[in-house]
Design an enzyme around this catalytic site. Structure first.
Site, PDB file in Angstrom:
ATOM      1  N   HIS A 109     -36.222 -25.031 -36.780  1.00 12.18           N
ATOM      2  CA  HIS A 109     -37.441 -24.528 -36.127  1.00 12.18           C
ATOM      3  C   HIS A 109     -38.379 -23.920 -37.155  1.00 12.18           C
ATOM      4  O   HIS A 109     -39.584 -24.150 -37.143  1.00 12.18           O
ATOM      5  CB  HIS A 109     -37.114 -23.456 -35.072  1.00 12.18           C
TER       6      HIS A 109
ATOM      7  N   ASP B 294     -41.984 -22.242 -30.771  1.00  9.83           N
ATOM      8  CA  ASP B 294     -41.216 -23.483 -30.865  1.00  9.83           C
ATOM      9  C   ASP B 294     -40.616 -23.844 -29.511  1.00  9.83           C
ATOM     10  O   ASP B 294     -40.926 -23.213 -28.498  1.00  9.83           O
ATOM     11  CB  ASP B 294     -40.169 -23.405 -31.979  1.00  9.83           C
TER      12      ASP B 294
END
Ligand code: BUP
Length: 459
Positions: free
Chosen positions: A18, A115
């Site tokens: 991420h 994210d």
């Protein structure tokens, strides 16, 4: 002047994949679009070392601060990773709100970017009156599956692994067996199933969904996601974003690769989250040896259950690679390299001697392989990795896939056969050719007039 520069707050949830893809996106915004960026990072109190290694090399217009650590000590040991990640964020929301407010006062804050697990922060953006975008760091196919799951939930009552026929998430989608769907939907009684079921609704609240993939890689999936009047908000293919700026060549295994023939080495890694059982590690070692091909293998200690945890720890203290079969290192000397825990993956994949990647099929790893034209042996382990393996083998036809036996072990014979097929057969040659074509398409996506370049400008 600082006040007039548009500023973006980015919130990465725990997980190197991420953070890396978000920082790469931030670098593009800073370099080509004159933004400044602040990373606000929730964390669970574990070591920040690998995160810092990514954050430290960033341009000065990208700053970061870690939020106070959340207390995760009351979670049962078997809490699924997805729940753990989301809880780290939800338990940080008060601190995040404060940090965002401060940013809004000191900069011209124009957007929040979270994210794929970051949707609980959407409300905070709404409070400040800035739009919230979501960076989806997996592929378009799995995003389609997220939007399809509520429909499947209505249609069936059985577990998806028992579905009477394979599923298609969008028109033109390769058929997917229920067992290959993402992990959180594999047990309908589980809390993570309810979570997964609600994700589509959450994603609909975003001002836009940015996907780390590119149009030419997944045309049908993007067509479905980008059709007007569809369920998702505007979707932007913005990839492939892979880790850049890694110039150091001092690593031992890179020097070893320098001395190997072109396209002759298989790179073996199961990612930062993937571990194998002791039996499986040994079986893989024998498979590599039996294949006779060159390899670089990033090995991690075997996954432990509470029964053998203490024993494993004692062994590691004595000899870090105790779990390899006896004599393995001597027998494969010169032919293979065993690298404990971590290797410079992007540099290995871009090295001319590397000819194949035995991979867990995490999306970052897949993109890194595509950008470097390296065909894959798919050995998916968890999360959405099986779905990625289906796309790579059935749709893109750039990978072979191994299948475990009834005991969940991939046997040495199969491993060595797959390696031979990939590294030294006509079939392997075709997979490599198709991967080379994808590599070209990936480069084109970020050319001046490329599809991802244009989509980012539009955004
Ligand atoms: Br392991 C490993 N070296 O030895 P993930 C990983 N990486 O550079 P993915 C290394 O970490 P998942 C190593 O190149 C990638 O950019 C790798 O790797 C780099 O993510 C990054 O965690 C993250 O394996 O899989 O491939 O997306 O689904 O597990 O997140």
């Amino acid at each position: 002047a600082a006040q007039s520069t548009p500023h973006i707050a980015m919130v990465p949830t725990p997980g190197m994949g991420h953070l890396i893809s978000l920082t790469e996106f931030a670098k593009r915004l800073v370099r080509y679009h004159n933004f400044t960026v602040t990373f606000l990072i929730p964390h669970d109190g574990s070591s920040k070392k690998s995160q810092l290694s990514v954050l430290e090399g960033l341009p000065t217009s990208i700053s970061h601060s870690f939020l106070p650590p959340t207390d995760m000590s009351n979670l049962p040991a078997d809490t699924p990773i997805e729940t753990r990640i989301i809880l780290t964020l939800t338990r940080s929301l008060t601190d995040l709100r404060e940090s965002l407010r401060a940013l809004a006062e000191s900069t011209r804050l124009v957007a929040l970017l979270v994210d794929l697990f970051g949707f609980p922060a959407f409300d905070l953006a709404a409070e400040l009156g800035v739009p919230a975008y979501l960076f989806y760091s997996c592929n378009a196919m799995s995003l389609c599956s997220v939007f399809h799951i509520p429909k499947l939930d209505q249609m069936y009552t059985c577990e998806y692994r028992d579905l009477p026929e394979p599923v298609q998430f969008f028109p033109g989608c390769v058929p997917v067996q229920g067992i290959d769907m993402i992990d959180p939907v594999q047990n309908r009684q589980d809390d993570t199933y309810k979570l997964a079921l609600g994700v589509a609704k959450q994603y609909q609240r975003a001002a836009g969904l940015l996907v780390n993939s590119f149009l030419d890689l997944e045309p049908a999936a993007f067509k479905f996601l980008m059709q007007k009047g569809g369920e998702p908000p505007p979707v932007y293919p913005v990839g492939p974003l892979i880790r850049t700026g890694l110039e150091s060549r001092s690593d031992l295994c890179l020097r070893w690769l320098d001395d190997q023939p072109n396209v002759s080495v298989l790179y073996v890694s199961f990612g930062s989250g993937g571990t194998l059982s002791l039996d499986q590690i040994r079986e893989l070692a024998f498979g590599l040896e039996e294949s006779g091909h060159r390899f670089v293998w990033v090995v991690k200690s075997p996954s432990e259950d509470s029964k053998n945890a203490t024993f494993f720890k004692e062994q590691i203290a004595d000899e870090p690679l105790w779990f390899l079969p006896e004599g393995f290192l001597e027998r494969t000397k010169g032919l293979g390299m065993v690298v404990p825990s971590w290797a410079p993956q992007v540099q290995i994949l871009s090295h001319g001697s590397t000819g194949g990647f035995l991979s867990h099929c995490g999306w970052n790893s897949v993109l890194e392989s595509i950008v470097n034209g390296v065909p894959i042996i798919a050995w998916p382990l968890f999360a959405e990795q099986r779905l990625n393996a289906v796309e790579l083998t059935t749709d893109l036809k750039v990978a072979l896939r191994v299948q475990p036996n009834e005991d969940g072990v991939v046997e040495r014979r199969q491993i060595s056969e797959c390696i031979k097929r990939l590294m030294a057969s006509e079939e392997g040659k075709m997979l490599r050719e198709r991967m080379t074509a994808l590599r070209l398409a990936a480069t084109t996506a970020f050319a001046e007039d490329g599809s991802s370049t244009k989509k980012i400008s539009e955004l």
